[in-house]
Enzyme design. Structure first.
Site, PDB file in Angstrom:
ATOM      1  N   VAL A  59       0.836  -1.199   0.000  1.00 18.09           N
ATOM      2  CA  VAL A  59       0.000   0.000   0.000  1.00 18.09           C
ATOM      3  C   VAL A  59       0.872   1.251   0.000  1.00 18.09           C
ATOM      4  O   VAL A  59       0.596   2.214  -0.719  1.00 18.09           O
ATOM      5  CB  VAL A  59      -0.980  -0.008   1.196  1.00 18.09           C
ATOM      6  CG1 VAL A  59      -1.777   1.292   1.253  1.00 18.09           C
ATOM      7  CG2 VAL A  59      -1.930  -1.197   1.103  1.00 18.09           C
ATOM      8  N   CYS A  60       1.960   1.230   0.775  1.00 19.49           N
ATOM      9  CA  CYS A  60       2.858   2.395   0.830  1.00 19.49           C
ATOM     10  C   CYS A  60       3.535   2.630  -0.513  1.00 19.49           C
ATOM     11  O   CYS A  60       3.667   3.765  -0.965  1.00 19.49           O
ATOM     12  CB  CYS A  60       3.897   2.210   1.937  1.00 19.49           C
ATOM     13  SG  CYS A  60       3.160   2.106   3.583  1.00 19.49           S
ATOM     14  N   ASP A  61       3.953   1.558  -1.149  1.00 20.84           N
ATOM     15  CA  ASP A  61       4.557   1.637  -2.481  1.00 20.84           C
ATOM     16  C   ASP A  61       3.548   2.240  -3.462  1.00 20.84           C
ATOM     17  O   ASP A  61       3.865   3.163  -4.206  1.00 20.84           O
ATOM     18  CB  ASP A  61       4.994   0.234  -2.920  1.00 20.84           C
ATOM     19  CG  ASP A  61       5.619   0.211  -4.298  1.00 20.84           C
ATOM     20  OD1 ASP A  61       6.856   0.151  -4.375  1.00 20.84           O
ATOM     21  OD2 ASP A  61       4.871   0.237  -5.301  1.00 20.84           O
TER      22      ASP A  61
END
Length: 166
Positions: A59-61
């Site tokens: 999700v952060c990527d």
């Protein structure tokens, strides 16, 4: 204070929530070369601050890539991605990602940003997922605290706020 969970587990959030209309709190974080970066270093520009728990998660990527894609089309906007990852991990990720419109910054040293913006997760020593837009005069014009840290933010709302900020 926002109620934040991480994988449905309640977290203790350090610091105070920022609100739209207030002056953006200052902070000191580290660039990938270990130099200090403060909010003042990007003054006179609109700042879209994307806050993530860790650059090495899906999700952060995706969040970092999404704001990178959009940043190229927004005039006078600086996109800062802040996490508690070590600067070395951020540099490695940046080198392999090929992203050119996002600056990754580390809050690992003393959680200056996390405490100033109310996103430091005490139990994990990570930052909660959030997005802030600060106008060129230093006023918060958008603040989103994502209640479940593993969920995506509202990208369109943040991008619209950045496009409309002056």
């Amino acid at each position: 204070m926002a109620k934040i969970t991480f994988k449905d587990n309640p977290m203790t959030v350090l610091g105070n929530e920022v609100e739209v209309g207030q002056k953006a709190p200052d902070f000191t974080v580290l660039a990938n070369d270990l130099s200090e970066v403060t909010l003042a270093d990007t003054e006179n520009r609109v700042r879209l601050i994307s806050v993530i728990p860790s650059i090495d998660t899906g999700v952060c990527d995706a969040q970092t890539r999404k704001f990178n894609e959009e940043a190229g089309s927004i005039e006078n906007v600086e996109v800062l991605t802040i996490s508690a990852d070590l600067p070395f991990a951020q540099r490695r990720w940046c080198a392999s990602s090929g992203l050119e419109h996002v600056q990754t910054l580390s809050d690992h040293k003393d959680l200056s940003f996390g405490k100033a913006y109310g996103v430091a997760l005490e139990e994990l020593r990570l930052l909660a997922r959030a997005v802030f837009v600060i106008d060129s005069k230093g006023t918060v014009v958008h603040a989103e605290y994502v209640s479940e840290a593993t969920n995506h933010p509202d990208y369109e709302q943040a991008i619209t706020a950045a496009k409309n900020a002056k």
